[in-house]
Scaffold this motif. Structure first.
Motif, PDB file in Angstrom:
ATOM      1  N   HIS B 176      50.439 -39.585 -84.610  1.00 44.58           N
ATOM      2  CA  HIS B 176      49.620 -38.516 -85.194  1.00 44.58           C
ATOM      3  C   HIS B 176      48.481 -38.140 -84.253  1.00 44.58           C
ATOM      4  CE1 HIS B 176      51.502 -38.466 -89.204  1.00 44.58           C
ATOM      5  NE2 HIS B 176      51.735 -39.756 -88.967  1.00 44.58           N
ATOM      6  N   ARG B 177      48.118 -36.832 -84.290  1.00 48.03           N
ATOM      7  CA  ARG B 177      47.020 -36.339 -83.433  1.00 48.03           C
ATOM      8  C   ARG B 177      45.989 -35.581 -84.264  1.00 48.03           C
ATOM      9  NH1 ARG B 177      46.579 -38.920 -79.264  1.00 48.03           N
ATOM     10  NH2 ARG B 177      45.567 -37.190 -78.125  1.00 48.03           N
ATOM     11  N   HIS B 178      46.368 -35.201 -85.457  1.00 50.12           N
ATOM     12  CA  HIS B 178      45.461 -34.401 -86.281  1.00 50.12           C
ATOM     13  C   HIS B 178      45.245 -35.088 -87.625  1.00 50.12           C
ATOM     14  CE1 HIS B 178      45.648 -31.072 -83.418  1.00 50.12           C
ATOM     15  NE2 HIS B 178      46.922 -31.443 -83.266  1.00 50.12           N
ATOM     16  N   PHE B 179      44.010 -35.482 -87.869  1.00 49.15           N
ATOM     17  CA  PHE B 179      43.713 -36.368 -88.988  1.00 49.15           C
ATOM     18  C   PHE B 179      42.842 -35.730 -90.056  1.00 49.15           C
ATOM     19  CE2 PHE B 179      44.790 -38.850 -85.350  1.00 49.15           C
ATOM     20  CZ  PHE B 179      45.482 -39.944 -85.840  1.00 49.15           C
ATOM     21  N   ALA B 180      42.960 -36.288 -91.244  1.00 48.54           N
ATOM     22  CA  ALA B 180      42.055 -35.900 -92.330  1.00 48.54           C
ATOM     23  C   ALA B 180      41.571 -37.174 -93.014  1.00 48.54           C
ATOM     24  CB  ALA B 180      42.773 -35.001 -93.332  1.00 48.54           C
ATOM     25  N   CYS B 181      40.509 -37.046 -93.799  1.00 49.80           N
ATOM     26  CA  CYS B 181      39.947 -38.216 -94.466  1.00 49.80           C
ATOM     27  C   CYS B 181      39.304 -37.821 -95.789  1.00 49.80           C
ATOM     28  CB  CYS B 181      38.900 -38.870 -93.561  1.00 49.80           C
ATOM     29  SG  CYS B 181      38.321 -40.469 -94.167  1.00 49.80           S
ATOM     30  N   ALA B 204      38.117 -41.466 -79.480  1.00 58.65           N
ATOM     31  CA  ALA B 204      38.365 -42.256 -78.274  1.00 58.65           C
ATOM     32  C   ALA B 204      39.791 -42.065 -77.781  1.00 58.65           C
ATOM     33  CB  ALA B 204      38.093 -43.731 -78.546  1.00 58.65           C
ATOM     34  N   ALA B 205      40.691 -41.724 -78.696  1.00 60.64           N
ATOM     35  CA  ALA B 205      42.085 -41.526 -78.310  1.00 60.64           C
ATOM     36  C   ALA B 205      42.356 -40.066 -77.951  1.00 60.64           C
ATOM     37  CB  ALA B 205      43.004 -41.961 -79.447  1.00 60.64           C
ATOM     38  N   GLY B 206      41.313 -39.251 -78.012  1.00 58.69           N
ATOM     39  CA  GLY B 206      41.467 -37.839 -77.686  1.00 58.69           C
ATOM     40  C   GLY B 206      42.146 -37.032 -78.775  1.00 58.69           C
ATOM     41  N   ALA B 207      42.259 -37.595 -79.953  1.00 61.73           N
ATOM     42  CA  ALA B 207      42.852 -36.854 -81.076  1.00 61.73           C
ATOM     43  C   ALA B 207      41.719 -36.218 -81.895  1.00 61.73           C
ATOM     44  CB  ALA B 207      43.683 -37.794 -81.933  1.00 61.73           C
ATOM     45  N   THR B 208      42.077 -35.490 -82.963  1.00 66.58           N
ATOM     46  CA  THR B 208      41.032 -34.740 -83.657  1.00 66.58           C
ATOM     47  C   THR B 208      40.925 -35.038 -85.156  1.00 66.58           C
ATOM     48  OG1 THR B 208      42.465 -32.892 -84.207  1.00 66.58           O
ATOM     49  CG2 THR B 208      41.330 -32.790 -82.083  1.00 66.58           C
ATOM     50  N   LEU B 209      39.673 -35.134 -85.590  1.00 69.33           N
ATOM     51  CA  LEU B 209      39.342 -35.192 -87.012  1.00 69.33           C
ATOM     52  C   LEU B 209      38.274 -34.132 -87.216  1.00 69.33           C
ATOM     53  CD1 LEU B 209      39.249 -36.562 -89.861  1.00 69.33           C
ATOM     54  CD2 LEU B 209      37.486 -38.069 -88.947  1.00 69.33           C
ATOM     55  N   GLU B 210      38.721 -32.914 -87.565  1.00 71.42           N
ATOM     56  CA  GLU B 210      37.765 -31.819 -87.680  1.00 71.42           C
ATOM     57  C   GLU B 210      36.878 -31.987 -88.905  1.00 71.42           C
ATOM     58  OE1 GLU B 210      39.400 -27.931 -87.349  1.00 71.42           O
ATOM     59  OE2 GLU B 210      40.751 -28.483 -85.698  1.00 71.42           O
ATOM     60  N   GLU B 211      35.724 -31.359 -88.871  1.00 68.79           N
ATOM     61  CA  GLU B 211      34.791 -31.463 -90.000  1.00 68.79           C
ATOM     62  C   GLU B 211      35.421 -30.977 -91.302  1.00 68.79           C
ATOM     63  OE1 GLU B 211      32.291 -33.168 -90.908  1.00 68.79           O
ATOM     64  OE2 GLU B 211      32.475 -33.943 -88.877  1.00 68.79           O
ATOM     65  N   ARG B 212      36.200 -29.897 -91.185  1.00 66.02           N
ATOM     66  CA  ARG B 212      36.833 -29.359 -92.402  1.00 66.02           C
ATOM     67  C   ARG B 212      37.971 -30.248 -92.902  1.00 66.02           C
ATOM     68  NH1 ARG B 212      40.787 -24.557 -90.247  1.00 66.02           N
ATOM     69  NH2 ARG B 212      41.010 -25.319 -88.111  1.00 66.02           N
ATOM     70  N   ALA B 236      43.580 -26.592 -93.565  1.00 70.97           N
ATOM     71  CA  ALA B 236      43.047 -27.570 -92.619  1.00 70.97           C
ATOM     72  C   ALA B 236      44.199 -28.205 -91.840  1.00 70.97           C
ATOM     73  CB  ALA B 236      42.258 -28.629 -93.368  1.00 70.97           C
ATOM     74  N   PRO B 237      44.011 -28.394 -90.542  1.00 75.51           N
ATOM     75  CA  PRO B 237      45.090 -28.900 -89.697  1.00 75.51           C
ATOM     76  C   PRO B 237      45.149 -30.431 -89.661  1.00 75.51           C
ATOM     77  CG  PRO B 237      43.213 -28.283 -88.332  1.00 75.51           C
ATOM     78  CD  PRO B 237      42.792 -28.099 -89.761  1.00 75.51           C
ATOM     79  N   PHE B 238      46.189 -31.001 -90.239  1.00 75.37           N
ATOM     80  CA  PHE B 238      46.330 -32.461 -90.191  1.00 75.37           C
ATOM     81  C   PHE B 238      47.752 -32.867 -90.546  1.00 75.37           C
ATOM     82  CE2 PHE B 238      46.736 -33.642 -94.674  1.00 75.37           C
ATOM     83  CZ  PHE B 238      46.475 -32.411 -95.265  1.00 75.37           C
ATOM     84  N   THR B 239      48.165 -34.010 -90.056  1.00 75.22           N
ATOM     85  CA  THR B 239      49.480 -34.540 -90.427  1.00 75.22           C
ATOM     86  C   THR B 239      49.342 -35.902 -91.098  1.00 75.22           C
ATOM     87  OG1 THR B 239      49.744 -35.609 -88.269  1.00 75.22           O
ATOM     88  CG2 THR B 239      50.637 -33.370 -88.504  1.00 75.22           C
ATOM     89  N   ALA B 240      48.117 -36.420 -91.112  1.00 72.63           N
ATOM     90  CA  ALA B 240      47.904 -37.730 -91.736  1.00 72.63           C
ATOM     91  C   ALA B 240      46.550 -37.746 -92.427  1.00 72.63           C
ATOM     92  CB  ALA B 240      47.948 -38.833 -90.689  1.00 72.63           C
ATOM     93  N   VAL B 241      46.513 -38.359 -93.597  1.00 75.46           N
ATOM     94  CA  VAL B 241      45.243 -38.427 -94.317  1.00 75.46           C
ATOM     95  C   VAL B 241      44.988 -39.864 -94.779  1.00 75.46           C
ATOM     96  CG1 VAL B 241      46.407 -37.681 -96.436  1.00 75.46           C
ATOM     97  CG2 VAL B 241      43.911 -37.546 -96.293  1.00 75.46           C
ATOM     98  N   TRP B 242      43.742 -40.285 -94.574  1.00 70.33           N
ATOM     99  CA  TRP B 242      43.330 -41.615 -95.048  1.00 70.33           C
ATOM    100  C   TRP B 242      42.357 -41.447 -96.210  1.00 70.33           C
ATOM    101  CZ3 TRP B 242      38.860 -45.014 -92.973  1.00 70.33           C
ATOM    102  CH2 TRP B 242      38.877 -46.279 -93.610  1.00 70.33           C
ATOM    103  N   ALA B 243      42.661 -42.070 -97.334  1.00 68.81           N
ATOM    104  CA  ALA B 243      41.742 -42.040 -98.474  1.00 68.81           C
ATOM    105  C   ALA B 243      41.024 -43.387 -98.540  1.00 68.81           C
ATOM    106  CB  ALA B 243      42.504 -41.778 -99.761  1.00 68.81           C
ATOM    107  N   HIS B 244      39.748 -43.342 -98.855  1.00 70.33           N
ATOM    108  CA  HIS B 244      38.927 -44.561 -98.840  1.00 70.33           C
ATOM    109  C   HIS B 244      39.216 -45.530 -99.976  1.00 70.33           C
ATOM    110  CE1 HIS B 244      35.477 -43.469 -95.838  1.00 70.33           C
ATOM    111  NE2 HIS B 244      36.622 -43.693 -95.270  1.00 70.33           N
ATOM    112  N   ASN B 245      40.065 -45.139-100.895  1.00 72.75           N
ATOM    113  CA  ASN B 245      40.624 -46.146-101.802  1.00 72.75           C
ATOM    114  C   ASN B 245      41.979 -45.680-102.340  1.00 72.75           C
ATOM    115  OD1 ASN B 245      40.124 -44.459-103.968  1.00 72.75           O
ATOM    116  ND2 ASN B 245      38.860 -45.919-105.101  1.00 72.75           N
ATOM    117  N   ASP B 246      42.682 -46.579-102.982  1.00 76.37           N
ATOM    118  CA  ASP B 246      44.046 -46.282-103.408  1.00 76.37           C
ATOM    119  C   ASP B 246      44.106 -45.269-104.548  1.00 76.37           C
ATOM    120  OD1 ASP B 246      45.037 -47.933-101.483  1.00 76.37           O
ATOM    121  OD2 ASP B 246      45.583 -49.571-102.827  1.00 76.37           O
ATOM    122  N   TYR B 247      43.118 -45.316-105.439  1.00 80.62           N
ATOM    123  CA  TYR B 247      43.120 -44.350-106.534  1.00 80.62           C
ATOM    124  C   TYR B 247      43.136 -42.928-105.977  1.00 80.62           C
ATOM    125  CZ  TYR B 247      42.113 -47.880-110.125  1.00 80.62           C
ATOM    126  OH  TYR B 247      42.171 -48.944-110.980  1.00 80.62           O
TER     127      TYR B 247
END
Lengths: 338, 338
Positions: B176-181, B204-212, B236-247
């Motif tokens: 993945h290169r385009h992230f969301a959170c 650090a890996a040169g990938a992106t997590l844009e503000e939006r 919003a451009p992303f292929t992977a999303v991390w949520a801060h908890n499982d719910y």
DNA sequence: ATGAAAGCGCTAACAA
DNA sequence: TTGTTAGCGCTTTCAT
């Protein structure tokens, strides 16, 4: 921490007078009462519950015994029992037995050694060692979510037969005629009652629940998967399935999703318990809610009554509460033909 | 219930001798020790913990304060704390504050009035009233899953920065290169740390997590739904999303399922907590497990140390434990182009 | 209406 | 090594 003595000194009275002023059963002159109350406020006095517990043998402490903690059902029991106890000014000690008789025995013994006011058991069996220990003392006890053959310990349960009726009626009302069921262990009475309610209601409506459409599970996710796989693989005829708890219903949904069978389009799924995750799934699970909160409130009620008014006050030995249907998205009219 | 006196009478010695024989610190003749031990066995004597608690001011009782009970995380705390306490011969009183300062205050006060040996707080904030009450006494306390600005109360936490790193590295390693959170509330330090670990590793890996592509949630299911909907609706451009908890991750999965977006085919989803239901979903959730069991064991350890060896023994004021990645089915290589 | 004194079941200082 | 005594903080007779 300030003590009775401090209050007495400050108010210029004896400790017994302070005690009487607090407990308020014995006549006290208005004048002294005021002085004592002021002193109490001044030094923010709170009676020491350990000393009180030693003296009057009541600690305002309740024990809750659960077989395991990390399980939605027992988590609910803990939650609602704590809530009910706190509302009545009691604190709650919890202990998990983990199906380990030693732990169970140790826990019960500790509770007794703590002059606990009462013990709430969830899910004990008739042969549990705990009951024998209890018999040697006279600590009030109550059981939730199970009834025992012996009739001397009060219990609080859901109307399990009614839950089976409710499940069948809901599904029948949608137009289903061919049913399946994944039960809990059938050596436990509540599961036989659930199945009986389901089966008899279905029969009475002239619909069918064939023997090969009944699978005995064990309340776990995996056994839900097993049950539905068995039905599917053997070509059992059904358009709706009721699982005796939500975990097993999740197992059913999991397999159906894996096999690409649409819910509720092809098969309707109904659970029981209404656990938190049931509305987080997609589709959200239609289920029957157990009256856990009311059960816990009632149990705390009974135990406190027994603790304060002595043995068997009121004579209520069995409380039966009604389930409630929660319709969500996993049940609908049967679209597919068999 | 038999008492010390009974044992003393039966063994023909004084109560102090019995007490000494039991507590075993002071020399006793072998002969009397045997006699006492026999008497104890004969009448199955167990010391009364209330009397003991009054006398030595130690009740072998621990208090656990949680904000709510019906929540997987706090359920875990209750489970593991009870387990750890029981292993050390302690019982556990639990209380839920339900974000009600009155309840919280009442509970803490009760614990103190019960000569409790220590209190474990989960998730207190710096301004919590509880800490002020505690300051007036010298009951040992420890905090799990939060750190405070004040440094005089020990705490046990997960390495939150590391969890962010771990999330990013896993996703990066899949390509993945385009992230969301979707974060937890950002006024809480642990969530800022998680985000920082995630963001810095991605950069650090040169990938992106844009503000939006960052959405501030509140740890609830609904806010996961909101977050992912926002991303989708704003393109919003992303292929992977991390949520801060499982719910919240479940909320994400729910919306994606509703919109027919395949997981992990089109979007990879990663959670945090590893709650029970995470492996019951289909697809099963890839997530990061918090070291809850170790946190609770450590917390109980610290509190008992403080209780028995006095203030700040060992000087350990902050314990940081490592998270663990649990790979399941919701993450894979990014197949869809942006 | 109030105080003095005993005691709940235990431990610990002191004496022997 | 053991017994006597006091006392933890409270409630409850029993006097007054």
């Amino acid at each position: 921490m300030s003590s009775l003595k401090d209050v007495a000194r400050l108010a210029g009275v004896s400790t017994s007078t302070v005690s009487r002023a607090i407990n308020g059963n014995i006549p006290i002159s208005e004048e002294t009462r005021r002085r004592v109350e002021k002193a109490i406020r001044d030094i923010n006095y709170k009676p020491n519950l350990v000393a009180q517990g030693l003296r009057i043998k009541s600690t305002k402490l309740l024990g809750l015994v659960v077989p395991e903690i990390q399980h939605e059902t027992f988590n609910s029991f803990i939650c609602f029992t704590e809530e009910a106890a706190e509302a009545k000014g009691y604190n709650l000690i919890i202990g998990s037995t983990d199906s380990n008789p030693d732990r169970e025995e140790r826990f019960i013994e500790n509770l007794i050694r703590r002059n606990i006011d009462g013990i709430i058991f969830s899910r004990v069996s008739d042969k549990s060692h705990a009951l024998k220990i209890l018999d040697k003392t006279n600590v009030p006890a109550v059981i939730i979510d199970r009834t025992l053959e012996r009739e001397d310990i009060p219990s609080v349960v859901m109307d399990n037969y009614a839950s089976g009726e409710m499940a069948a009626k809901h599904l029948l009302s949608l137009g289903h005629r061919h049913f399946a069921c994944i039960t809990g262990p059938l050596d436990i009475a509540i599961n036989r009652e659930r199945l009986a309610g389901y089966r008899e209601t279905i029969s009475a409506a002239g619909a069918t629940l064939e023997e090969r459409c009944v699978f005995e599970g064990n309340f776990k996710f995996e056994s839900g998967k097993k049950g539905i796989s068995y039905f599917l693989d053997t070509g059992a005829p059904f358009t709706a399935v009721w699982a005796h708890n939500d975990y097993m219903a999740f197992g059913v949904l999991n397999i159906l999703a894996q096999r690409g069978i649409s819910v509720p389009g092809q098969i309707s799924v109904l659970g029981l318990d209404n656990i938190t995750q049931s509305w987080m799934m997609h589709p959200a699970l239609t289920t029957i809610a157990q009256p856990f909160r009311d059960m816990c409130i009632k149990a705390v009620d009974i135990i406190i009554n027994r603790a304060t008014h002595g043995e068997n006050r009121g004579g209520i030995m069995k409380v039966i509460l009604q389930p409630e249907l929660i319709v969500r998205e996993t049940t609908s009219i049967p679209r597919a033909s068999l």
